[in-house]
Design a protein around this motif. Structure first.
Motif, PDB file in Angstrom:
ATOM      1  N   LEU A 101      30.064  45.304  49.615  1.00 48.35           N
ATOM      2  CA  LEU A 101      30.976  44.174  49.577  1.00 48.35           C
ATOM      3  C   LEU A 101      30.412  42.979  48.815  1.00 48.35           C
ATOM      4  O   LEU A 101      31.158  42.072  48.448  1.00 48.35           O
ATOM      5  CB  LEU A 101      31.348  43.764  51.007  1.00 48.35           C
ATOM      6  CG  LEU A 101      31.955  44.893  51.863  1.00 48.35           C
ATOM      7  CD1 LEU A 101      32.174  44.418  53.290  1.00 48.35           C
ATOM      8  CD2 LEU A 101      33.249  45.389  51.262  1.00 48.35           C
ATOM      9  N   LYS A 102      29.118  42.989  48.577  1.00 49.65           N
ATOM     10  CA  LYS A 102      28.494  41.901  47.827  1.00 49.65           C
ATOM     11  C   LYS A 102      28.623  42.118  46.322  1.00 49.65           C
ATOM     12  O   LYS A 102      28.912  41.190  45.568  1.00 49.65           O
ATOM     13  CB  LYS A 102      27.015  41.768  48.217  1.00 49.65           C
ATOM     14  CG  LYS A 102      26.790  41.341  49.664  1.00 49.65           C
ATOM     15  CD  LYS A 102      27.265  39.925  49.909  1.00 49.65           C
ATOM     16  CE  LYS A 102      26.895  39.441  51.314  1.00 49.65           C
ATOM     17  NZ  LYS A 102      27.372  38.068  51.573  1.00 49.65           N
ATOM     18  N   SER A 103      28.406  43.345  45.893  1.00 54.56           N
ATOM     19  CA  SER A 103      28.444  43.627  44.449  1.00 54.56           C
ATOM     20  C   SER A 103      29.774  44.224  44.002  1.00 54.56           C
ATOM     21  O   SER A 103      29.958  44.533  42.825  1.00 54.56           O
ATOM     22  CB  SER A 103      27.304  44.580  44.068  1.00 54.56           C
ATOM     23  OG  SER A 103      27.428  45.812  44.768  1.00 54.56           O
ATOM     24  N   LYS A 129      39.510  43.574  44.172  1.00 54.22           N
ATOM     25  CA  LYS A 129      38.877  42.312  44.493  1.00 54.22           C
ATOM     26  C   LYS A 129      39.951  41.230  44.585  1.00 54.22           C
ATOM     27  O   LYS A 129      41.100  41.454  44.221  1.00 54.22           O
ATOM     28  CB  LYS A 129      37.815  41.955  43.459  1.00 54.22           C
ATOM     29  CG  LYS A 129      38.295  41.941  42.023  1.00 54.22           C
ATOM     30  CD  LYS A 129      37.113  41.774  41.079  1.00 54.22           C
ATOM     31  CE  LYS A 129      37.583  41.821  39.629  1.00 54.22           C
ATOM     32  NZ  LYS A 129      36.457  41.705  38.696  1.00 54.22           N
ATOM     33  N   GLU A 130      39.597  40.074  45.047  1.00 54.71           N
ATOM     34  CA  GLU A 130      40.585  39.065  45.412  1.00 54.71           C
ATOM     35  C   GLU A 130      41.563  38.733  44.287  1.00 54.71           C
ATOM     36  O   GLU A 130      42.736  38.493  44.518  1.00 54.71           O
ATOM     37  CB  GLU A 130      39.882  37.799  45.900  1.00 54.71           C
ATOM     38  CG  GLU A 130      39.234  37.982  47.273  1.00 54.71           C
ATOM     39  CD  GLU A 130      38.494  36.740  47.726  1.00 54.71           C
ATOM     40  OE1 GLU A 130      37.658  36.255  46.960  1.00 54.71           O
ATOM     41  OE2 GLU A 130      38.768  36.266  48.839  1.00 54.71           O
ATOM     42  N   ASP A 131      41.089  38.719  43.040  1.00 54.36           N
ATOM     43  CA  ASP A 131      41.992  38.340  41.960  1.00 54.36           C
ATOM     44  C   ASP A 131      42.919  39.481  41.541  1.00 54.36           C
ATOM     45  O   ASP A 131      43.742  39.326  40.640  1.00 54.36           O
ATOM     46  CB  ASP A 131      41.223  37.818  40.744  1.00 54.36           C
ATOM     47  CG  ASP A 131      40.236  38.847  40.191  1.00 54.36           C
ATOM     48  OD1 ASP A 131      40.183  39.960  40.732  1.00 54.36           O
ATOM     49  OD2 ASP A 131      39.533  38.524  39.224  1.00 54.36           O
ATOM     50  N   SER A 132      42.783  40.670  42.163  1.00 49.13           N
ATOM     51  CA  SER A 132      43.684  41.779  41.883  1.00 49.13           C
ATOM     52  C   SER A 132      44.833  41.843  42.887  1.00 49.13           C
ATOM     53  O   SER A 132      45.835  42.504  42.645  1.00 49.13           O
ATOM     54  CB  SER A 132      42.919  43.114  41.911  1.00 49.13           C
ATOM     55  OG  SER A 132      41.957  43.157  40.883  1.00 49.13           O
ATOM     56  N   ASN A 178      38.572  43.077  50.579  1.00 48.18           N
ATOM     57  CA  ASN A 178      38.470  41.792  49.882  1.00 48.18           C
ATOM     58  C   ASN A 178      39.705  40.914  50.037  1.00 48.18           C
ATOM     59  O   ASN A 178      40.056  40.161  49.132  1.00 48.18           O
ATOM     60  CB  ASN A 178      38.153  41.991  48.395  1.00 48.18           C
ATOM     61  CG  ASN A 178      36.662  42.173  48.166  1.00 48.18           C
ATOM     62  OD1 ASN A 178      35.844  41.759  48.979  1.00 48.18           O
ATOM     63  ND2 ASN A 178      36.313  42.811  47.070  1.00 48.18           N
ATOM     64  N   LEU A 179      40.356  41.013  51.172  1.00 47.65           N
ATOM     65  CA  LEU A 179      41.381  40.052  51.566  1.00 47.65           C
ATOM     66  C   LEU A 179      40.759  39.112  52.595  1.00 47.65           C
ATOM     67  O   LEU A 179      39.701  39.410  53.151  1.00 47.65           O
ATOM     68  CB  LEU A 179      42.600  40.780  52.141  1.00 47.65           C
ATOM     69  CG  LEU A 179      43.521  41.440  51.114  1.00 47.65           C
ATOM     70  CD1 LEU A 179      44.510  42.374  51.798  1.00 47.65           C
ATOM     71  CD2 LEU A 179      44.252  40.393  50.283  1.00 47.65           C
ATOM     72  N   PRO A 180      41.384  37.989  52.907  1.00 55.94           N
ATOM     73  CA  PRO A 180      40.776  37.029  53.849  1.00 55.94           C
ATOM     74  C   PRO A 180      40.641  37.532  55.286  1.00 55.94           C
ATOM     75  O   PRO A 180      39.963  36.889  56.086  1.00 55.94           O
ATOM     76  CB  PRO A 180      41.754  35.833  53.782  1.00 55.94           C
ATOM     77  CG  PRO A 180      42.426  35.960  52.470  1.00 55.94           C
ATOM     78  CD  PRO A 180      42.568  37.426  52.243  1.00 55.94           C
TER      79      PRO A 180
END
Length: 276
Positions: A101-103, A129-132, A178-180
């Motif tokens: 989750l870091k990389s 990832k978040e921007d997707s 990678n959602l909140p």
């Protein structure tokens, strides 16, 4: 049997939802999340609907996703009774998905041949990832959770996710994350694939990914090529390997098995990723 078991699991979901929505998730602690995976093997046949219980182990850095039945040998270590799920049900999913989750790197581990211990792995960036994600302002209550709606395209499908901001675990089933908050429900727009939350519990440790010890790294393209080739030519491949389960007493018997396999292949047309 498994339908009754799942029904009883849902009786306790409301209690679990309330307890976790009001308490803080502890950073670096490890949690096990159970999901019901429901899908159609044949996109044109609703009777091909299949249900399997999957599990996600996750902390703030790493996660592991796999079939609960397939990993039942480890379940007692984490305090879950293997009798709760009908382990006589055919295990269909042999893959493991790991996430860094870091990389933002996901590893997909799987074996291709029946009864063969050889495993393969391919790595890719976490596409979600978040921007997707397309995160909307739409909210709803699912299983006692206050959830928010989001969309993503993955594997040739459009997926609709409902995540819970009250559970700050940025993870979910399969390659999703990678959602909140934790993904409570996610399904594709054809509604032939769905992951639904069942249970969340803190556990003592992260299971070991035994497949990583011997897995051969290949590309995603090669993985799908090998998988399709084996699906389409299973009998010939296993015969060439002298697999005793593929010994036929007559040419007629072999022909019956090969023809039945061809029919089965045509109905196995709805993989989770519609990879070319």
């Amino acid at each position: 049997m498994i339908k009754n078991i799942i029904k009883y699991l849902f009786v306790f979901v409301g209690i679990i939802c309330l307890s976790y929505s009001k308490s803080k998730i502890k950073k670096h602690k490890i949690y096990q999340v159970l999901y019901e995976m429901k899908y159609q093997k044949d996109s044109l046949d609703e009777k091909s609907l299949t249900i399997e219980i999957m599990e996600l182990f996750t902390n703030s850095e790493l996660s592991l996703f796999r079939s609960y039945e397939y990993s039942a040998i480890d379940s007692n270590k984490f305090g879950f009774s293997v009798n709760r799920i009908n382990l006589q049900q055919k295990i269909l999913s042999t893959y493991y998905v790991t996430k860094d989750l870091k990389s933002n790197v996901v590893g997909f581990f799987d074996k291709i041949r029946l009864g063969n211990k050889d495993s393969y792995v391919y790595y890719e960036n976490i596409a979600n990832k978040e921007d997707s994600w397309i995160v909307t302002s739409e909210t709803d209550s699912l299983k006692g959770f206050s959830c928010q709606k989001a969309y993503i395209d993955l594997g040739g499908r459009r997926w609709i996710a409902w995540f819970c901001n009250d559970i700050p675990i940025s993870d979910g089933p399969y390659k999703f994350g990678n959602l909140p908050g934790l993904i409570i429900d996610i399904h594709d727009t054809t509604d032939t694939w769905r992951f639904s939350f069942l249970e969340l519990k803190e556990v003592d440790g992260m299971p070991k990914n035994h497949k990583s010890e011997t897995a051969k790294e290949i590309t995603k393209e090669d993985y799908y090529s090998l998988k399709r080739n084996y699906r389409d030519n299973m009998v010939a491949i296993e015969e060439a390997s002298n697999n005793s389960f593929f010994y036929f007493s007559s040419t007629a018997e072999r022909s019956r098995v090969v023809n039945a396999k061809k029919i089965s292949v045509k109905k196995d047309n709805n993989w989770i990723e519609l990879y070319p």
